[in-house]
Design a protein around this motif. Structure first.
Motif, mmCIF file in Angstrom:
data_model
loop_
_atom_site.group_PDB
_atom_site.id
_atom_site.type_symbol
_atom_site.label_atom_id
_atom_site.label_comp_id
_atom_site.label_asym_id
_atom_site.label_seq_id
_atom_site.Cartn_x
_atom_site.Cartn_y
_atom_site.Cartn_z
ATOM 1 N N ASP A 9 -0.867 -3.146 -6.432
ATOM 2 C CA ASP A 9 -0.548 -2.659 -5.403
ATOM 3 C C ASP A 9 -1.748 -1.660 -5.102
ATOM 4 O O ASP A 9 -2.229 -1.125 -5.985
ATOM 5 C CB ASP A 9 0.535 -1.868 -5.116
ATOM 6 N N VAL A 30 -3.613 1.845 -3.336
ATOM 7 C CA VAL A 30 -3.077 3.190 -3.321
ATOM 8 C C VAL A 30 -4.430 4.045 -2.411
ATOM 9 O O VAL A 30 -5.463 3.766 -2.842
ATOM 10 C CB VAL A 30 -3.161 3.946 -4.721
ATOM 11 N N PRO A 34 5.243 4.639 1.691
ATOM 12 C CA PRO A 34 4.917 3.249 1.858
ATOM 13 C C PRO A 34 4.569 3.149 3.229
ATOM 14 O O PRO A 34 4.885 3.342 4.019
ATOM 15 C CB PRO A 34 6.489 2.197 1.675
ATOM 16 N N THR A 52 0.868 -1.074 -0.113
ATOM 17 C CA THR A 52 -0.025 -0.067 0.083
ATOM 18 C C THR A 52 0.783 1.189 -0.152
ATOM 19 O O THR A 52 1.719 1.261 0.917
ATOM 20 C CB THR A 52 -0.903 -0.045 1.467
ATOM 21 N N HIS A 53 0.646 1.984 -0.948
ATOM 22 C CA HIS A 53 1.163 3.524 -1.003
ATOM 23 C C HIS A 53 0.404 4.646 -0.862
ATOM 24 O O HIS A 53 -0.947 4.455 -1.391
ATOM 25 C CB HIS A 53 1.973 3.719 -2.411
ATOM 26 N N ILE A 66 8.467 6.019 -6.040
ATOM 27 C CA ILE A 66 7.467 5.520 -6.934
ATOM 28 C C ILE A 66 7.585 4.174 -7.714
ATOM 29 O O ILE A 66 6.858 3.362 -8.010
ATOM 30 C CB ILE A 66 7.091 6.617 -7.862
ATOM 31 N N VAL A 76 6.288 0.601 -6.729
ATOM 32 C CA VAL A 76 5.062 0.031 -6.889
ATOM 33 C C VAL A 76 4.966 -1.049 -8.000
ATOM 34 O O VAL A 76 5.968 -1.061 -8.821
ATOM 35 C CB VAL A 76 4.124 1.320 -7.523
ATOM 36 N N ARG A 77 4.118 -1.801 -7.847
ATOM 37 C CA ARG A 77 3.928 -3.020 -8.454
ATOM 38 C C ARG A 77 2.426 -2.966 -9.019
ATOM 39 O O ARG A 77 1.625 -2.647 -8.489
ATOM 40 C CB ARG A 77 4.294 -4.493 -8.006
ATOM 41 N N GLU A 115 -6.071 0.589 -6.833
ATOM 42 C CA GLU A 115 -4.990 -0.123 -7.053
ATOM 43 C C GLU A 115 -4.154 0.331 -8.410
ATOM 44 O O GLU A 115 -4.876 1.030 -9.042
ATOM 45 C CB GLU A 115 -5.307 -1.595 -7.312
ATOM 46 N N ILE A 116 -2.850 -0.176 -8.521
ATOM 47 C CA ILE A 116 -2.296 0.075 -9.658
ATOM 48 C C ILE A 116 -2.565 -0.633 -10.897
ATOM 49 O O ILE A 116 -2.855 -1.825 -10.678
ATOM 50 C CB ILE A 116 -0.622 -0.195 -9.376
ATOM 51 N N CYS A 167 5.039 10.069 -2.235
ATOM 52 C CA CYS A 167 4.487 8.654 -2.166
ATOM 53 C C CYS A 167 5.057 7.687 -1.093
ATOM 54 O O CYS A 167 6.423 7.467 -0.900
ATOM 55 C CB CYS A 167 4.995 7.913 -3.358
#
Length: 385
Positions: free
Chosen positions: A46, A48, A144, A3-4, A39, A42-43, A69-70, A142
Protein backbone atom coordinates in the motif's frame (compact mmCIF):
# COMPACT_ATOMS: atom_id res chain seq x y z
CA UNK A 1 -3.07 -0.73 -3.87
CA UNK A 2 -4.57 1.65 -1.32
CA UNK A 3 -3.20 4.96 -0.07
CA UNK A 4 -2.99 6.07 3.55
CA UNK A 5 -2.04 9.49 4.90
CA UNK A 6 -0.01 9.60 8.13
CA UNK A 7 0.33 12.78 10.19
CA UNK A 8 3.78 14.09 11.13
CA UNK A 9 5.14 17.38 12.46
CA UNK A 10 8.36 19.33 12.10
CA UNK A 11 10.14 17.27 14.77
CA UNK A 12 8.89 13.81 13.82
CA UNK A 13 9.01 14.00 10.01
CA UNK A 14 12.83 13.70 9.69
CA UNK A 15 12.83 10.75 12.11
CA UNK A 16 10.13 8.93 10.12
CA UNK A 17 12.18 9.42 6.96
CA UNK A 18 15.50 8.41 8.52
CA UNK A 19 14.12 5.16 9.95
CA UNK A 20 11.46 4.55 7.26
CA UNK A 21 8.36 3.99 9.34
CA UNK A 22 5.01 5.61 10.05
CA UNK A 23 2.92 5.44 13.18
CA UNK A 24 0.03 6.67 15.25
CA UNK A 25 -0.47 7.34 18.93
CA UNK A 26 -2.93 8.77 21.45
CA UNK A 27 -1.10 10.89 24.03
CA UNK A 28 0.24 8.56 26.75
CA UNK A 29 -2.09 5.63 26.05
CA UNK A 30 -0.54 2.21 25.48
CA UNK A 31 -3.58 1.07 23.46
CA UNK A 32 -6.29 2.74 21.41
CA UNK A 33 -8.82 0.60 19.57
CA UNK A 34 -9.89 3.37 17.17
CA UNK A 35 -6.34 4.00 15.98
CA UNK A 36 -5.73 0.27 15.78
CA UNK A 37 -8.81 -0.14 13.59
CA UNK A 38 -7.44 2.52 11.24
CA UNK A 39 -3.91 1.20 10.85
CA UNK A 40 -5.03 -2.43 10.62
CA UNK A 41 -6.44 -1.81 7.14
CA UNK A 42 -2.94 -1.36 5.64
CA UNK A 43 -1.54 -4.13 3.49
CA UNK A 44 1.91 -4.86 2.09
CA UNK A 45 2.57 -2.66 -0.93
CA UNK A 46 0.00 0.00 0.00
CA UNK A 47 1.07 3.56 -0.65
CA UNK A 48 1.85 6.00 2.19
CA UNK A 49 1.84 9.80 2.00
CA UNK A 50 2.97 11.98 4.89
CA UNK A 51 1.02 15.07 5.86
CA UNK A 52 3.40 17.55 7.49
CA UNK A 53 1.42 19.55 10.04
CA UNK A 54 3.22 22.78 10.95
CA UNK A 55 2.87 25.67 13.37
CA UNK A 56 2.08 29.03 11.83
CA UNK A 57 5.00 30.56 13.74
CA UNK A 58 7.45 28.19 12.06
CA UNK A 59 6.89 29.75 8.63
CA UNK A 60 7.05 26.27 7.13
CA UNK A 61 4.25 25.58 4.67
CA UNK A 62 3.82 21.89 5.43
CA UNK A 63 1.69 19.79 3.13
CA UNK A 64 1.77 16.33 1.58
CA UNK A 65 4.95 14.39 0.77
CA UNK A 66 5.55 11.01 -0.80
CA UNK A 67 5.20 8.43 -1.82
CA UNK A 68 6.36 5.46 0.22
CA UNK A 69 4.92 1.97 0.53
CA UNK A 70 4.25 -0.59 3.26
CA UNK A 71 7.28 -2.86 3.49
CA UNK A 72 6.99 -6.60 2.88
CA UNK A 73 7.74 -7.46 6.49
CA UNK A 74 5.84 -9.23 9.25
CA UNK A 75 4.15 -8.27 11.36
CA UNK A 76 2.75 -5.52 9.15
CA UNK A 77 1.56 -3.54 12.18
CA UNK A 78 3.86 -3.29 15.20
CA UNK A 79 2.63 -2.60 18.72
CA UNK A 80 5.28 -0.71 20.65
CA UNK A 81 4.26 -0.70 24.33
CA UNK A 82 7.74 -0.02 25.70
CA UNK A 83 8.33 2.89 28.03
CA UNK A 84 9.64 4.89 26.31
CA UNK A 85 8.67 3.72 22.86
CA UNK A 86 11.39 3.46 20.21
CA UNK A 87 12.67 6.92 19.19
CA UNK A 88 10.12 8.63 21.44
CA UNK A 89 12.57 11.32 22.55
CA UNK A 90 13.52 12.21 18.96
CA UNK A 91 9.91 12.09 17.80
CA UNK A 92 8.63 14.19 20.67
CA UNK A 93 5.62 11.91 20.99
CA UNK A 94 4.56 8.37 21.77
CA UNK A 95 3.62 6.26 18.74
CA UNK A 96 2.18 2.92 19.78
CA UNK A 97 1.16 1.47 16.39
CA UNK A 98 3.72 1.46 13.59
CA UNK A 99 4.34 0.20 10.06
CA UNK A 100 7.70 -0.08 8.33
CA UNK A 101 8.16 1.49 4.92
CA UNK A 102 10.10 1.31 1.70
CA UNK A 103 10.55 4.19 -0.76
CA UNK A 104 8.19 3.85 -3.70
CA UNK A 105 8.05 7.03 -5.76
CA UNK A 106 9.65 9.72 -3.62
CA UNK A 107 9.66 13.38 -4.66
CA UNK A 108 11.64 16.10 -2.94
CA UNK A 109 8.93 18.74 -2.77
CA UNK A 110 5.50 18.34 -1.22
CA UNK A 111 2.24 19.94 -2.25
CA UNK A 112 1.21 22.68 0.16
CA UNK A 113 -1.98 22.14 2.08
CA UNK A 114 -3.70 25.23 0.72
CA UNK A 115 -3.06 24.09 -2.85
CA UNK A 116 -4.29 20.57 -2.17
CA UNK A 117 -7.34 21.44 -0.06
CA UNK A 118 -8.22 25.12 -0.27
CA UNK A 119 -8.06 25.72 -4.02
CA UNK A 120 -11.24 23.79 -4.66
CA UNK A 121 -11.87 22.51 -8.18
CA UNK A 122 -15.03 23.13 -10.16
CA UNK A 123 -16.39 19.64 -9.75
CA UNK A 124 -17.29 18.37 -6.28
CA UNK A 125 -16.01 14.87 -7.09
CA UNK A 126 -12.48 16.25 -7.50
CA UNK A 127 -12.33 17.71 -3.99
CA UNK A 128 -10.16 15.78 -1.51
CA UNK A 129 -13.04 15.30 0.89
CA UNK A 130 -11.35 12.61 3.01
CA UNK A 131 -8.56 15.01 3.95
CA UNK A 132 -10.94 17.91 4.55
CA UNK A 133 -13.10 15.74 6.82
CA UNK A 134 -9.99 14.54 8.66
CA UNK A 135 -8.99 18.12 9.26
CA UNK A 136 -12.46 19.06 10.51
CA UNK A 137 -12.89 15.99 12.69
CA UNK A 138 -9.28 15.38 13.71
CA UNK A 139 -8.16 12.47 15.88
CA UNK A 140 -7.05 10.31 12.95
CA UNK A 141 -3.37 9.68 12.49
CA UNK A 142 -3.93 7.36 9.51
CA UNK A 143 -6.51 8.46 6.95
CA UNK A 144 -7.61 6.41 3.92
CA UNK A 145 -7.86 8.14 0.55
CA UNK A 146 -10.27 6.95 -2.10
CA UNK A 147 -8.77 5.77 -5.38
CA UNK A 148 -9.63 9.05 -7.12
CA UNK A 149 -8.35 11.17 -4.21
CA UNK A 150 -5.07 9.28 -4.18
CA UNK A 151 -4.57 9.67 -7.91
CA UNK A 152 -5.34 13.37 -7.72
CA UNK A 153 -2.98 14.01 -4.78
CA UNK A 154 -0.11 12.03 -6.34
CA UNK A 155 -0.65 13.92 -9.59
CA UNK A 156 -0.34 17.24 -7.74
CA UNK A 157 2.89 16.09 -6.05
CA UNK A 158 4.29 14.97 -9.40
CA UNK A 159 3.44 18.26 -11.11
CA UNK A 160 5.01 20.43 -8.41
CA UNK A 161 8.20 18.38 -8.94
CA UNK A 162 8.01 18.52 -12.77
CA UNK A 163 7.60 14.73 -12.67
CA UNK A 164 11.21 14.36 -11.50
CA UNK A 165 11.42 11.90 -8.66
CA UNK A 166 14.44 11.44 -6.41
CA UNK A 167 17.03 8.87 -7.50
CA UNK A 168 18.39 6.69 -4.71
CA UNK A 169 19.92 3.30 -4.01
CA UNK A 170 18.93 0.67 -1.45
CA UNK A 171 21.56 2.00 0.95
CA UNK A 172 20.59 5.66 0.71
CA UNK A 173 18.61 7.28 3.48
CA UNK A 174 16.18 10.19 3.59
CA UNK A 175 15.69 13.25 5.72
CA UNK A 176 13.71 16.50 5.68
CA UNK A 177 15.42 19.87 5.29
CA UNK A 178 13.27 22.47 7.04
CA UNK A 179 15.16 25.33 5.39
CA UNK A 180 14.49 24.22 1.83
CA UNK A 181 11.27 22.42 2.88
CA UNK A 182 12.25 19.39 0.83
CA UNK A 183 12.99 15.69 1.29
CA UNK A 184 16.68 15.04 0.71
CA UNK A 185 18.75 11.93 0.11
CA UNK A 186 21.46 10.93 2.60
CA UNK A 187 24.00 8.93 0.56
CA UNK A 188 24.63 5.51 2.16
CA UNK A 189 22.74 6.78 5.18
CA UNK A 190 19.81 4.41 5.49
CA UNK A 191 19.15 3.61 9.15
CA UNK A 192 17.94 0.25 10.38
CA UNK A 193 14.68 0.28 12.33
CA UNK A 194 15.78 -1.35 15.60
CA UNK A 195 12.65 -1.04 17.71
CA UNK A 196 10.51 -3.89 18.99
CA UNK A 197 8.55 -5.73 16.32
CA UNK A 198 5.82 -7.15 18.52
CA UNK A 199 2.55 -7.93 16.74
CA UNK A 200 -0.68 -6.49 18.06
CA UNK A 201 -2.73 -8.65 20.43
CA UNK A 202 -5.52 -10.90 19.08
CA UNK A 203 -8.78 -8.99 18.72
CA UNK A 204 -11.38 -11.64 19.49
CA UNK A 205 -10.61 -12.19 23.23
CA UNK A 206 -11.31 -8.52 24.10
CA UNK A 207 -14.55 -8.69 22.12
CA UNK A 208 -15.64 -11.70 24.15
CA UNK A 209 -14.79 -9.91 27.41
CA UNK A 210 -16.82 -6.89 26.35
CA UNK A 211 -19.78 -9.09 25.44
CA UNK A 212 -19.63 -10.90 28.77
CA UNK A 213 -19.73 -7.57 30.60
CA UNK A 214 -22.49 -6.19 28.36
CA UNK A 215 -20.32 -3.41 26.95
CA UNK A 216 -20.13 -1.92 23.45
CA UNK A 217 -17.66 -3.52 21.04
CA UNK A 218 -18.53 -2.10 17.62
CA UNK A 219 -15.14 -0.44 17.10
CA UNK A 220 -13.45 -3.71 18.11
CA UNK A 221 -15.54 -5.52 15.51
CA UNK A 222 -14.47 -2.91 12.97
CA UNK A 223 -10.82 -3.52 13.85
CA UNK A 224 -11.35 -7.26 13.35
CA UNK A 225 -12.76 -6.56 9.89
CA UNK A 226 -9.97 -4.21 8.80
CA UNK A 227 -7.30 -6.59 10.11
CA UNK A 228 -8.65 -9.70 8.37
CA UNK A 229 -10.65 -8.53 5.34
CA UNK A 230 -9.67 -10.44 2.22
CA UNK A 231 -6.83 -12.38 3.81
CA UNK A 232 -8.49 -15.80 3.89
CA UNK A 233 -8.32 -15.90 7.68
CA UNK A 234 -12.11 -15.99 7.93
CA UNK A 235 -13.88 -17.02 4.69
CA UNK A 236 -17.24 -15.93 6.11
CA UNK A 237 -15.83 -12.40 6.51
CA UNK A 238 -14.33 -12.45 3.01
CA UNK A 239 -17.81 -13.16 1.66
CA UNK A 240 -18.79 -9.73 3.03
CA UNK A 241 -15.74 -7.61 2.20
CA UNK A 242 -14.53 -9.53 -0.83
CA UNK A 243 -11.50 -11.85 -1.16
CA UNK A 244 -7.94 -10.57 -1.58
CA UNK A 245 -7.90 -11.09 -5.35
CA UNK A 246 -10.98 -8.87 -5.72
CA UNK A 247 -10.54 -6.09 -3.14
CA UNK A 248 -9.00 -3.03 -4.79
CA UNK A 249 -9.81 -0.58 -1.97
CA UNK A 250 -10.65 -0.88 1.72
CA UNK A 251 -11.55 1.92 4.11
CA UNK A 252 -13.04 2.31 7.56
CA UNK A 253 -14.76 5.21 9.28
CA UNK A 254 -15.20 6.70 5.81
CA UNK A 255 -16.50 10.22 6.33
CA UNK A 256 -19.41 11.06 4.09
CA UNK A 257 -20.62 14.62 4.56
CA UNK A 258 -19.91 17.58 6.79
CA UNK A 259 -22.31 16.07 9.31
CA UNK A 260 -19.45 13.61 9.94
CA UNK A 261 -21.46 10.48 9.29
CA UNK A 262 -19.12 7.52 8.90
CA UNK A 263 -19.40 4.30 6.93
CA UNK A 264 -17.99 1.59 9.21
CA UNK A 265 -16.25 -0.40 6.47
CA UNK A 266 -16.22 0.34 2.75
CA UNK A 267 -14.70 -1.99 0.18
CA UNK A 268 -14.46 -1.74 -3.58
CA UNK A 269 -14.19 -5.09 -5.29
CA UNK A 270 -13.32 -5.91 -8.88
CA UNK A 271 -15.59 -8.72 -10.04
CA UNK A 272 -15.12 -10.88 -13.16
CA UNK A 273 -15.25 -8.99 -16.47
CA UNK A 274 -13.78 -5.97 -14.69
CA UNK A 275 -17.04 -5.02 -13.00
CA UNK A 276 -16.65 -2.92 -9.87
CA UNK A 277 -18.91 -3.22 -6.86
CA UNK A 278 -19.02 -0.71 -4.00
CA UNK A 279 -19.80 -2.39 -0.69
CA UNK A 280 -21.14 -0.22 2.13
CA UNK A 281 -20.78 -2.33 5.27
CA UNK A 282 -22.66 -1.24 8.37
CA UNK A 283 -21.59 -3.03 11.55
CA UNK A 284 -23.67 -3.42 14.71
CA UNK A 285 -22.71 -4.81 18.10
CA UNK A 286 -26.39 -5.43 18.76
CA UNK A 287 -29.30 -7.00 16.94
CA UNK A 288 -30.48 -5.27 13.81
CA UNK A 289 -33.14 -2.56 13.95
CA UNK A 290 -35.50 -1.51 11.12
CA UNK A 291 -34.17 2.04 11.49
CA UNK A 292 -30.82 1.02 10.04
CA UNK A 293 -32.20 1.72 6.56
CA UNK A 294 -32.16 5.44 7.39
CA UNK A 295 -28.37 5.24 7.74
CA UNK A 296 -28.06 3.19 4.57
CA UNK A 297 -30.03 5.78 2.60
CA UNK A 298 -27.57 8.53 3.56
CA UNK A 299 -24.53 6.36 2.83
CA UNK A 300 -25.86 5.20 -0.53
CA UNK A 301 -26.77 8.74 -1.51
CA UNK A 302 -23.27 10.01 -0.67
CA UNK A 303 -21.59 7.12 -2.50
CA UNK A 304 -23.59 7.62 -5.69
CA UNK A 305 -22.83 11.35 -5.70
CA UNK A 306 -19.17 11.30 -4.73
CA UNK A 307 -17.53 7.98 -5.64
CA UNK A 308 -16.70 7.86 -9.33
CA UNK A 309 -18.41 4.99 -11.13
CA UNK A 310 -20.83 4.18 -8.29
CA UNK A 311 -24.44 3.86 -9.42
CA UNK A 312 -27.52 2.10 -8.10
CA UNK A 313 -26.66 -1.07 -10.05
CA UNK A 314 -23.28 -1.58 -8.35
CA UNK A 315 -23.66 -0.10 -4.85
CA UNK A 316 -24.09 -3.02 -2.43
CA UNK A 317 -25.34 -2.14 1.07
CA UNK A 318 -24.47 -4.79 3.67
CA UNK A 319 -25.81 -4.97 7.21
CA UNK A 320 -23.84 -7.03 9.75
CA UNK A 321 -25.45 -7.48 13.17
CA UNK A 322 -25.52 -9.84 16.14
CA UNK A 323 -27.46 -13.04 15.73
CA UNK A 324 -31.13 -12.96 16.66
CA UNK A 325 -31.68 -16.12 18.71
CA UNK A 326 -34.41 -18.50 17.61
CA UNK A 327 -36.08 -18.16 20.98
CA UNK A 328 -38.74 -16.09 22.67
CA UNK A 329 -40.42 -13.41 20.57
CA UNK A 330 -38.03 -14.02 17.68
CA UNK A 331 -38.70 -17.73 17.45
CA UNK A 332 -38.42 -19.42 14.07
CA UNK A 333 -37.58 -16.12 12.42
CA UNK A 334 -35.97 -17.83 9.43
CA UNK A 335 -39.21 -19.61 8.69
CA UNK A 336 -40.91 -16.22 9.01
CA UNK A 337 -43.72 -17.78 11.09
CA UNK A 338 -44.31 -18.21 14.80
CA UNK A 339 -46.03 -21.22 16.39
CA UNK A 340 -49.46 -19.79 15.50
CA UNK A 341 -48.62 -19.41 11.82
CA UNK A 342 -48.11 -15.63 11.97
CA UNK A 343 -44.91 -13.69 11.27
CA UNK A 344 -43.17 -12.46 14.37
CA UNK A 345 -43.61 -8.73 14.88
CA UNK A 346 -39.89 -8.15 15.47
CA UNK A 347 -38.67 -9.90 12.35
CA UNK A 348 -41.50 -8.66 10.18
CA UNK A 349 -40.55 -5.06 10.96
CA UNK A 350 -37.01 -5.71 9.75
CA UNK A 351 -38.22 -7.44 6.60
CA UNK A 352 -40.60 -4.59 5.82
CA UNK A 353 -37.87 -1.97 6.28
CA UNK A 354 -35.42 -3.87 4.08
CA UNK A 355 -37.97 -4.52 1.35
CA UNK A 356 -39.15 -0.91 1.38
CA UNK A 357 -35.57 0.26 0.96
CA UNK A 358 -34.98 -2.22 -1.87
CA UNK A 359 -38.15 -1.10 -3.66
CA UNK A 360 -36.74 2.42 -4.02
CA UNK A 361 -34.03 1.01 -6.34
CA UNK A 362 -31.36 3.28 -4.86
CA UNK A 363 -28.86 0.44 -4.74
CA UNK A 364 -28.63 -3.32 -4.98
CA UNK A 365 -30.88 -5.21 -2.51
CA UNK A 366 -29.54 -5.16 1.05
CA UNK A 367 -27.40 -8.12 2.05
CA UNK A 368 -28.02 -9.08 5.66
CA UNK A 369 -25.50 -11.00 7.77
CA UNK A 370 -25.64 -12.12 11.37
CA UNK A 371 -22.64 -13.22 13.38
CA UNK A 372 -22.17 -15.57 16.27
CA UNK A 373 -19.19 -16.72 18.29
CA UNK A 374 -18.25 -20.37 18.00
CA UNK A 375 -15.28 -21.92 19.83
CA UNK A 376 -13.43 -18.63 20.04
CA UNK A 377 -14.07 -17.71 16.42
CA UNK A 378 -16.59 -15.37 14.81
CA UNK A 379 -18.85 -16.75 12.11
CA UNK A 380 -20.86 -14.56 9.71
CA UNK A 381 -23.99 -16.05 8.15
CA UNK A 382 -25.96 -14.62 5.23
CA UNK A 383 -29.64 -14.44 6.24
CA UNK A 384 -32.41 -14.66 3.70
CA UNK A 385 -35.22 -12.26 4.53
Amino acid sequence: MKTHVFIVDEASFPVHLQYLFAGTGAADNDEHIGLLSDIKRVRIGDRVIFYLETRRSSRIDGGFFGAFEIASLTPIVIHDSNNPTYLERQLGKKLIYRVRLEPAEVYSRGIEEYKALDNLPVYAKEILWSLIYRKLKGQRGCTPLTIEESNRLIDMIQRVNDNQRLHYTNTDGFTYNATTQQIEIVPNGRNHYAGVINPTAPLLPPIMRLINTNRAFEVNLQAYCTENAGLGVNPTLDAITGPANQIIWLGNEVKCGVGMRSIDVFSIVNLPRDIRQYRIIELKDEQVSPYITRQLFKYVNWTSQYISGAINANIQPVVVAREIPNTGNNRLKRKKLDLNGKSTVFWQGIRDAFNEFNARNLAMPILYYEYRFDNGNIVFNNIDY
